[in-house]
Design a protein around this motif. Structure first.
Motif, PDB file in Angstrom:
ATOM      1  N   ASN A   7      -4.981  -8.456  -0.160  1.00 35.20           N
ATOM      2  CA  ASN A   7      -6.185  -7.816   0.382  1.00 35.20           C
ATOM      3  C   ASN A   7      -5.860  -6.439   0.951  1.00 35.20           C
ATOM      4  O   ASN A   7      -6.632  -5.487   0.799  1.00 35.20           O
ATOM      5  CB  ASN A   7      -6.814  -8.703   1.446  1.00 35.20           C
ATOM      6  CG  ASN A   7      -7.501  -9.922   0.848  1.00 35.20           C
ATOM      7  OD1 ASN A   7      -7.942  -9.889  -0.305  1.00 35.20           O
ATOM      8  ND2 ASN A   7      -7.580 -11.002   1.606  1.00 35.20           N
ATOM      9  N   ALA A   8      -4.712  -6.345   1.600  1.00 38.72           N
ATOM     10  CA  ALA A   8      -4.302  -5.050   2.147  1.00 38.72           C
ATOM     11  C   ALA A   8      -4.082  -4.041   1.020  1.00 38.72           C
ATOM     12  O   ALA A   8      -4.459  -2.870   1.137  1.00 38.72           O
ATOM     13  CB  ALA A   8      -3.024  -5.223   2.977  1.00 38.72           C
ATOM     14  N   TYR A   9      -3.513  -4.498  -0.069  1.00 38.85           N
ATOM     15  CA  TYR A   9      -3.252  -3.605  -1.184  1.00 38.85           C
ATOM     16  C   TYR A   9      -4.548  -3.198  -1.879  1.00 38.85           C
ATOM     17  O   TYR A   9      -4.727  -2.024  -2.252  1.00 38.85           O
ATOM     18  CB  TYR A   9      -2.310  -4.270  -2.188  1.00 38.85           C
ATOM     19  CG  TYR A   9      -1.945  -3.385  -3.357  1.00 38.85           C
ATOM     20  CD1 TYR A   9      -1.236  -2.207  -3.165  1.00 38.85           C
ATOM     21  CD2 TYR A   9      -2.313  -3.730  -4.660  1.00 38.85           C
ATOM     22  CE1 TYR A   9      -0.898  -1.378  -4.229  1.00 38.85           C
ATOM     23  CE2 TYR A   9      -1.967  -2.909  -5.736  1.00 38.85           C
ATOM     24  CZ  TYR A   9      -1.260  -1.739  -5.506  1.00 38.85           C
ATOM     25  OH  TYR A   9      -0.928  -0.931  -6.562  1.00 38.85           O
ATOM     26  N   ARG A  10      -5.468  -4.154  -2.026  1.00 42.06           N
ATOM     27  CA  ARG A  10      -6.763  -3.831  -2.656  1.00 42.06           C
ATOM     28  C   ARG A  10      -7.535  -2.809  -1.830  1.00 42.06           C
ATOM     29  O   ARG A  10      -8.169  -1.900  -2.375  1.00 42.06           O
ATOM     30  CB  ARG A  10      -7.591  -5.100  -2.829  1.00 42.06           C
ATOM     31  CG  ARG A  10      -7.039  -6.074  -3.853  1.00 42.06           C
ATOM     32  CD  ARG A  10      -8.035  -7.168  -4.164  1.00 42.06           C
ATOM     33  NE  ARG A  10      -7.425  -8.240  -4.937  1.00 42.06           N
ATOM     34  CZ  ARG A  10      -7.012  -9.396  -4.430  1.00 42.06           C
ATOM     35  NH1 ARG A  10      -7.165  -9.629  -3.116  1.00 42.06           N
ATOM     36  NH2 ARG A  10      -6.464 -10.313  -5.193  1.00 42.06           N
ATOM     37  N   ARG A  11      -7.493  -2.961  -0.527  1.00 37.16           N
ATOM     38  CA  ARG A  11      -8.195  -1.994   0.334  1.00 37.16           C
ATOM     39  C   ARG A  11      -7.606  -0.599   0.152  1.00 37.16           C
ATOM     40  O   ARG A  11      -8.336   0.396   0.111  1.00 37.16           O
ATOM     41  CB  ARG A  11      -8.092  -2.433   1.797  1.00 37.16           C
ATOM     42  CG  ARG A  11      -8.972  -3.635   2.148  1.00 37.16           C
ATOM     43  CD  ARG A  11      -9.096  -3.806   3.662  1.00 37.16           C
ATOM     44  NE  ARG A  11      -7.803  -4.102   4.279  1.00 37.16           N
ATOM     45  CZ  ARG A  11      -7.328  -5.334   4.451  1.00 37.16           C
ATOM     46  NH1 ARG A  11      -8.051  -6.374   4.048  1.00 37.16           N
ATOM     47  NH2 ARG A  11      -6.161  -5.522   5.036  1.00 37.16           N
ATOM     48  N   TRP A  12      -6.294  -0.537   0.004  1.00 36.83           N
ATOM     49  CA  TRP A  12      -5.667   0.773  -0.188  1.00 36.83           C
ATOM     50  C   TRP A  12      -6.063   1.368  -1.535  1.00 36.83           C
ATOM     51  O   TRP A  12      -6.360   2.564  -1.629  1.00 36.83           O
ATOM     52  CB  TRP A  12      -4.135   0.634  -0.111  1.00 36.83           C
ATOM     53  CG  TRP A  12      -3.453   1.934  -0.395  1.00 36.83           C
ATOM     54  CD1 TRP A  12      -3.284   2.975   0.464  1.00 36.83           C
ATOM     55  CD2 TRP A  12      -2.899   2.344  -1.645  1.00 36.83           C
ATOM     56  NE1 TRP A  12      -2.645   4.020  -0.157  1.00 36.83           N
ATOM     57  CE2 TRP A  12      -2.388   3.665  -1.464  1.00 36.83           C
ATOM     58  CE3 TRP A  12      -2.759   1.741  -2.891  1.00 36.83           C
ATOM     59  CZ2 TRP A  12      -1.775   4.372  -2.489  1.00 36.83           C
ATOM     60  CZ3 TRP A  12      -2.143   2.446  -3.905  1.00 36.83           C
ATOM     61  CH2 TRP A  12      -1.664   3.738  -3.711  1.00 36.83           C
ATOM     62  N   LEU A  13      -6.080   0.539  -2.598  1.00 37.81           N
ATOM     63  CA  LEU A  13      -6.499   1.030  -3.913  1.00 37.81           C
ATOM     64  C   LEU A  13      -7.900   1.625  -3.865  1.00 37.81           C
ATOM     65  O   LEU A  13      -8.161   2.694  -4.413  1.00 37.81           O
ATOM     66  CB  LEU A  13      -6.455  -0.117  -4.937  1.00 37.81           C
ATOM     67  CG  LEU A  13      -5.081  -0.583  -5.416  1.00 37.81           C
ATOM     68  CD1 LEU A  13      -5.232  -1.804  -6.334  1.00 37.81           C
ATOM     69  CD2 LEU A  13      -4.326   0.501  -6.151  1.00 37.81           C
ATOM     70  N   SER A  16      -9.473   2.753  -1.273  1.00 30.68           N
ATOM     71  CA  SER A  16      -9.498   3.965  -0.453  1.00 30.68           C
ATOM     72  C   SER A  16      -8.989   5.176  -1.225  1.00 30.68           C
ATOM     73  O   SER A  16      -9.366   6.328  -0.943  1.00 30.68           O
ATOM     74  CB  SER A  16      -8.665   3.778   0.820  1.00 30.68           C
ATOM     75  OG  SER A  16      -7.275   3.707   0.514  1.00 30.68           O
ATOM     76  N   GLU A  17      -8.156   4.924  -2.228  1.00 28.94           N
ATOM     77  CA  GLU A  17      -7.612   6.001  -3.048  1.00 28.94           C
ATOM     78  C   GLU A  17      -8.441   6.263  -4.299  1.00 28.94           C
ATOM     79  O   GLU A  17      -8.115   7.130  -5.093  1.00 28.94           O
ATOM     80  CB  GLU A  17      -6.168   5.677  -3.449  1.00 28.94           C
ATOM     81  CG  GLU A  17      -5.185   5.629  -2.301  1.00 28.94           C
ATOM     82  CD  GLU A  17      -5.003   6.984  -1.643  1.00 28.94           C
ATOM     83  OE1 GLU A  17      -4.777   7.964  -2.379  1.00 28.94           O
ATOM     84  OE2 GLU A  17      -5.120   7.066  -0.402  1.00 28.94           O
ATOM     85  N   GLY A  18      -9.477   5.467  -4.490  1.00 28.57           N
ATOM     86  CA  GLY A  18     -10.326   5.643  -5.665  1.00 28.57           C
ATOM     87  C   GLY A  18      -9.684   5.199  -6.957  1.00 28.57           C
ATOM     88  O   GLY A  18     -10.077   5.642  -8.044  1.00 28.57           O
ATOM     89  N   ILE A  19      -8.709   4.294  -6.864  1.00 33.63           N
ATOM     90  CA  ILE A  19      -8.034   3.770  -8.061  1.00 33.63           C
ATOM     91  C   ILE A  19      -8.778   2.535  -8.522  1.00 33.63           C
ATOM     92  O   ILE A  19      -8.848   1.535  -7.817  1.00 33.63           O
ATOM     93  CB  ILE A  19      -6.571   3.432  -7.758  1.00 33.63           C
ATOM     94  CG1 ILE A  19      -5.827   4.689  -7.297  1.00 33.63           C
ATOM     95  CG2 ILE A  19      -5.887   2.837  -8.987  1.00 33.63           C
ATOM     96  CD1 ILE A  19      -4.419   4.437  -6.835  1.00 33.63           C
ATOM     97  N   ARG A  20      -9.336   2.594  -9.715  1.00 36.26           N
ATOM     98  CA  ARG A  20     -10.152   1.479 -10.210  1.00 36.26           C
ATOM     99  C   ARG A  20      -9.680   1.019 -11.579  1.00 36.26           C
ATOM    100  O   ARG A  20      -9.031   1.725 -12.289  1.00 36.26           O
ATOM    101  CB  ARG A  20     -11.631   1.916 -10.299  1.00 36.26           C
ATOM    102  CG  ARG A  20     -12.165   2.415  -8.951  1.00 36.26           C
ATOM    103  CD  ARG A  20     -13.638   2.773  -9.032  1.00 36.26           C
ATOM    104  NE  ARG A  20     -14.114   3.278  -7.762  1.00 36.26           N
ATOM    105  CZ  ARG A  20     -14.445   2.518  -6.730  1.00 36.26           C
ATOM    106  NH1 ARG A  20     -14.361   1.195  -6.841  1.00 36.26           N
ATOM    107  NH2 ARG A  20     -14.859   3.033  -5.590  1.00 36.26           N
ATOM    108  N   PRO A  52       0.837  -1.208   0.000  1.00 32.71           N
ATOM    109  CA  PRO A  52       0.000   0.000   0.000  1.00 32.71           C
ATOM    110  C   PRO A  52       0.871   1.256   0.000  1.00 32.71           C
ATOM    111  O   PRO A  52       1.928   1.300   0.614  1.00 32.71           O
ATOM    112  CB  PRO A  52      -0.783  -0.128   1.316  1.00 32.71           C
ATOM    113  CG  PRO A  52      -0.821  -1.592   1.593  1.00 32.71           C
ATOM    114  CD  PRO A  52       0.504  -2.107   1.118  1.00 32.71           C
ATOM    115  N   GLY A  53       0.414   2.269  -0.723  1.00 31.28           N
ATOM    116  CA  GLY A  53       1.177   3.507  -0.814  1.00 31.28           C
ATOM    117  C   GLY A  53       1.613   3.751  -2.244  1.00 31.28           C
ATOM    118  O   GLY A  53       1.429   2.896  -3.123  1.00 31.28           O
TER     119      GLY A  53
END
Length: 343
Positions: free
Chosen positions: A331-337, A339-343, A311-312
């Motif tokens: 899963n941690a990385y997907r949650r960060w994506l 949260s950043e609105g990256i789709r 994440p980051g």
């Protein structure tokens, strides 16, 4: 009578002296107008004296173009075929020095640099930035099957010929001579640092090393972790596990700006999609740096089989030995994506 002859002789002597003085100055007086230490005169193929003179006038190279033209006539430069190339003219040179330099055909080498390109046409564009060749014409030469087939390559792996580096070439180099030079540099690169032996140890050909290095290159901009990534992919190859490399999916979609690889992208039907096809893709997906090539040849030894971005907005990765550990990281990385609105 004698006095008259003496007077005539003195007049002729003065005239001769004046002519000699004028001729000497015309030939040997410094005639450069530029302020830099040197000027690089680029003369294209099939140019004549008229075109060379036009370049010198347009770029304000000389103080006096008429004396240059006169000395060129005396030295027969106006009558000879004009050599093409990139010639060095130094500040303070006189007409004789300038003409001697550009009529000699002895050129100043050009620095040829190419890296960070995605495909062969891109390489052609990078190469022609500083040389006389037209980028479209060079690209057409490179993608011609007669070109790559003649030296043992195919369309997919031809890019592996190009080792990113800095080369000295002549400005008016021809496509065929450039190809030979690239072959020579390729051979020299693989002969150094036991690279061929190291490739064999990994059970890979140089072309396969280059292809895997292109994936490693696109996976991370963080140089220190590239040997770890290379080791991970080599582990998967040895175990017969699909590489499942996201950069190959991005390449397969043709959407190089894709920021998030989704399940629909994993289904793209392409030999470059390493989620659907085992082993390496048929060729590189990018030009790898020498650092990435050497990372594949000198991988870090470990038991990792999985990785995903942390994440980051950095470029580092989280590595895992098991699928369970990988899922946790993913899963941690997907949650960060999200949260950043990256789709």
């Amino acid at each position: 009578m004698l006095k008259k002859l003496l007077y005539t002789f003195l007049i002729l002597l003065l005239i001769a002296g004046g002519v000699a003085f004028w001729g000497y100055n015309t030939i040997f007086t410094p005639n450069t107008a530029f302020d830099t230490p040197e000027y690089h005169l680029k003369i294209p193929k099939n140019y004549g004296f008229k075109e060379v003179k036009a370049i010198l006038q347009k770029e304000n190279v000389l103080k006096d173009i008429s004396t240059f033209e006169k000395v060129a006539q005396w030295m027969n430069y106006k009558k000879e075929a004009v050599p093409s190339g990139n010639f060095n003219i130094k500040k303070g040179w006189n007409n004789r020095e300038i003409i001697s330099a550009i009529r000699s055909g002895i050129q100043l080498p050009i620095k040829l640099i190419f890296n960070n390109v995605r495909d062969v046409p891109g390489i052609a564009g990078a190469i022609t930035t500083n040389i006389a060749l037209d980028s479209a014409a060079l690209a057409q030469f490179f993608i011609d099957p007669n070109t790559y087939n003649s030296i043992g390559y195919n369309k997919e792996d031809f890019m592996t010929l190009f080792i990113p580096n800095t080369y000295s070439v002549y400005w008016n180099i021809t496509p065929k001579k450039l190809l030979k030079r690239l072959q020579k540099e390729h051979k020299y690169f693989w002969s150094k640092k036991d690279r061929l032996a190291k490739a064999k140890k990994q059970n890979l050909t140089p072309n396969e090393v280059y292809t895997l290095a292109s994936i490693v290159e696109k996976e991370s901009q963080h140089g220190p972790e590239r040997p770890t990534i290379a080791g991970l992919y080599l582990n998967r190859l040895k175990k017969g596990i699909h590489l499942q490399a996201d950069p190959t999916v991005v390449y397969a979609t043709g959407n190089y700006g894709l920021r998030r690889v989704l399940n629909k992208h994993l289904k793209v039907d392409s030999p470059y999609n390493t989620y659907k096809n085992p082993g390496l893709p048929p060729g590189p997906i990018y030009m790898p740096s020498i650092q990435s090539i050497d990372a594949v040849l000198n991988p870090k030894k470990h038991d990792y089989l999985y990785m995903c971005a942390k994440p980051g907005y950095g470029t580092k990765h989280a590595f895992a030995k098991t699928l369970r550990g990988h899922n946790k990281n993913a899963n941690a990385y997907r949650r960060w994506l999200s949260s950043e609105g990256i789709r």
